[in-house]
Every structure is written in C-alpha cells, then in structure tokens.
Design a protein around this motif. Structure first.
Motif, PDB file in Angstrom:
ATOM      1  N   GLN A  33       0.834  -1.199   0.000  1.00 40.47           N
ATOM      2  CA  GLN A  33       0.000   0.000   0.000  1.00 40.47           C
ATOM      3  C   GLN A  33       0.868   1.248   0.000  1.00 40.47           C
ATOM      4  N   ASP A  34       0.364   2.325  -0.638  1.00 37.34           N
ATOM      5  CA  ASP A  34       1.070   3.592  -0.612  1.00 37.34           C
ATOM      6  C   ASP A  34       0.674   4.383   0.630  1.00 37.34           C
ATOM      7  N   THR A  46       4.219  -0.973   3.749  1.00 36.39           N
ATOM      8  CA  THR A  46       3.875   0.430   3.492  1.00 36.39           C
ATOM      9  C   THR A  46       5.114   1.305   3.499  1.00 36.39           C
ATOM     10  N   PRO A  47       4.974   2.594   3.055  1.00 39.90           N
ATOM     11  CA  PRO A  47       6.114   3.532   3.134  1.00 39.90           C
ATOM     12  C   PRO A  47       6.547   3.787   4.561  1.00 39.90           C
ATOM     13  N   PHE A 103       9.358   1.786   0.352  1.00 41.74           N
ATOM     14  CA  PHE A 103       8.701   0.993   1.385  1.00 41.74           C
ATOM     15  C   PHE A 103       9.655   0.727   2.547  1.00 41.74           C
ATOM     16  N   VAL A 139      -0.734  -0.918  -4.309  1.00 39.24           N
ATOM     17  CA  VAL A 139       0.303  -0.519  -5.259  1.00 39.24           C
ATOM     18  C   VAL A 139       0.478  -1.597  -6.317  1.00 39.24           C
ATOM     19  N   GLN A 161       7.851   4.702  -5.253  1.00 41.29           N
ATOM     20  CA  GLN A 161       7.493   4.356  -3.879  1.00 41.29           C
ATOM     21  C   GLN A 161       8.730   3.909  -3.107  1.00 41.29           C
TER      22      GLN A 161
END
Length: 254
Positions: A172-173, A253-254, A235, A179, A233
């Motif tokens: 996920q972003d 996630t990030p 992560f 994503v 992105q």
C-alpha cells in the motif's frame, strides 16, 4: 475455479494495521460486533498515560464459494517481543469479536486466529506499531481443504511443505491504496508469486496487480524481514515471525 481466499486479501489491510495496538495488561470482551468504518480513530497517542484500545470485527470462513461469518473462532492478541498475551476473545454467533487492552505506549504485536483442527492457524502482523482503536476488523480463516487447493499444481504449485510457512503481503502507498507494479523480497526468501490480471494467483506474473497482493510461500520458519520496491514508492522493511504450517499476513507500506 474462483480462489476466494487469495482474491479477498486486499480487504485484510485493516486487520494487518490493527494488530500492533499493544498493551502490558490483559482485558477481553467476547462477542461484541465492531461498529466503526474500519479506519483508525484512537484517542491516545501513546504518550498521555494509560488508555484503552479496542479491536473489534468479524471472523469469516473463506471457501471457493465466498465468505461466511464464523462463530467460535479464538482471536488472541500478543506482544511480538516476548509473545506475551495482551487480550483474547471468542467470536459470537454472528462471528463478531472485541478485544480491549490498556496501554500507555505503542507496542509491536500481532493477532492469532484459531478454529478447530481442520483449519489453518492465521497470524496477522502490522508494518509498524500503532495506538489506535479499530472496528470492523476482518479476520479470515482457511480450511485445510481450501489451503491445499491454493497450493496445488493448478494454482501456485509451490511445493509447500508442512515444515515451512506461508506468507501473504499487501503493498500500500501512503494514502492506503494498493500498489501495482511492485515486487517483494524477503530474508530468507521463499517462492514469490503475484496475482495476474484476473485477480487470481499467476505463476507467470512478475509484479503486483492492481490489488497489490504478493505471496511468499514455502518459506523457512523463524524471523523473516519483508521488503518491497515499486517505481515512485519507498517501502519500509519490517520483521515478522513465520511459523510452520500456518498462514502469516502482513502489510508493507512507506
């Protein structure tokens, strides 16, 4: 054949987010339905003294025909550092559960879902610690029969061993959207697969589909660090504990 257990993993992002809500004390309230929208709305920041966190939702059985609320599922929250129990509940007749814990700090943790002897144990890990209430947590359990169908030759053909683990990841972003076009790695590494354009596992797919789902199966048990990459992105890697002959779900996630 529609493999529902894999197609619905995107909806597990909520489950994976809530389980970091830790505590140093035990408290549980069984059978209460979750009443929120599924987004975090905690009152504590982890620095204002002890406060209560409530995790609630519905446990469901996943089959090739869909999902069904399942009573009698044991849901237990644990602290990752020492596997001490934080709270537990048993799902009610409508599959609902609620676990309340008291905490004054964010603690890494996870949820464990168990049901009978013919269902796989499921573990859910977050990408980072949280200190927020969550409602409508969807916890899924999978029968041994369905698990065998997923791992069989016509789907993943991954040579899944009972002595190894099975991991599903959702990319996920920062906005919480899945994503596409991402890749996952782990240390140690298992057999990585992604969903194809039909939203089902594909042995030919080399990146995540629009659902952001990846599988790392037949992976050695123990501490596993999961990572991901995608254009535009960045992560964060994080560690999970993989157990033999069990499902482990996590969010990246990030």
């Amino acid at each position: 054949m529609r493999i529902v257990p894999l197609a619905v993993l995107a909806s597990l992002s909520l489950s994976l987010s809530i389980v970091a809500c830790g505590s140093d004390s035990n408290s549980a309230t069984d059978g209460n339905p979750g009443g929120g929208s599924g987004s975090g709305s905690g009152s504590g920041s982890g620095s204002d003294g002890p406060h209560t966190l409530t995790l609630s939702g519905i446990a469901k059985d996943i089959t090739i025909n869909g999902t069904t609320p399942l009573p009698g599922v044991m849901i237990t929250a644990y602290k990752s550092s020492d596997d001490s129990m934080l709270g537990m509940a048993t799902t009610g007749s409508d599959g609902s559960f609620s676990i309340s814990v008291t905490t004054s700090t964010a603690i890494d943790g996870y949820l464990k879902a168990t049901y009978g002897t013919t269902y796989k144990t499921t573990y859910l890990y977050p990408p980072h610690p949280l200190t927020m209430d969550y409602a409508n947590v969807p916890v899924y359990v999978v029968s041994q029969t369905t698990y065998n169908l997923v791992n069989g030759g016509f789907v993943l053909n991954n040579g899944q061993s009972m002595s190894n683990g099975w991991v599903a990841m959702l990319l996920q972003d920062a906005a919480g959207s899945a994503v596409a076009g991402g890749t996952v790695t782990s240390s140690p590494m298992g057999t990585v697969n992604y969903n194809g354009s039909n939203g089902q596992p594909s042995k030919a797919a080399t990146v995540t589909f629009t659902d952001g789902i990846a599988y790392d199966t037949n992976i050695a048990v123990g501490t596993v660090t999961v990572s991901a990459m995608a254009t535009g992105q960045t992560f964060m890697s994080h560690a999970i504990k993989v157990r033999a002959d069990a499902l482990t779900l996590t969010l990246v996630t990030p």
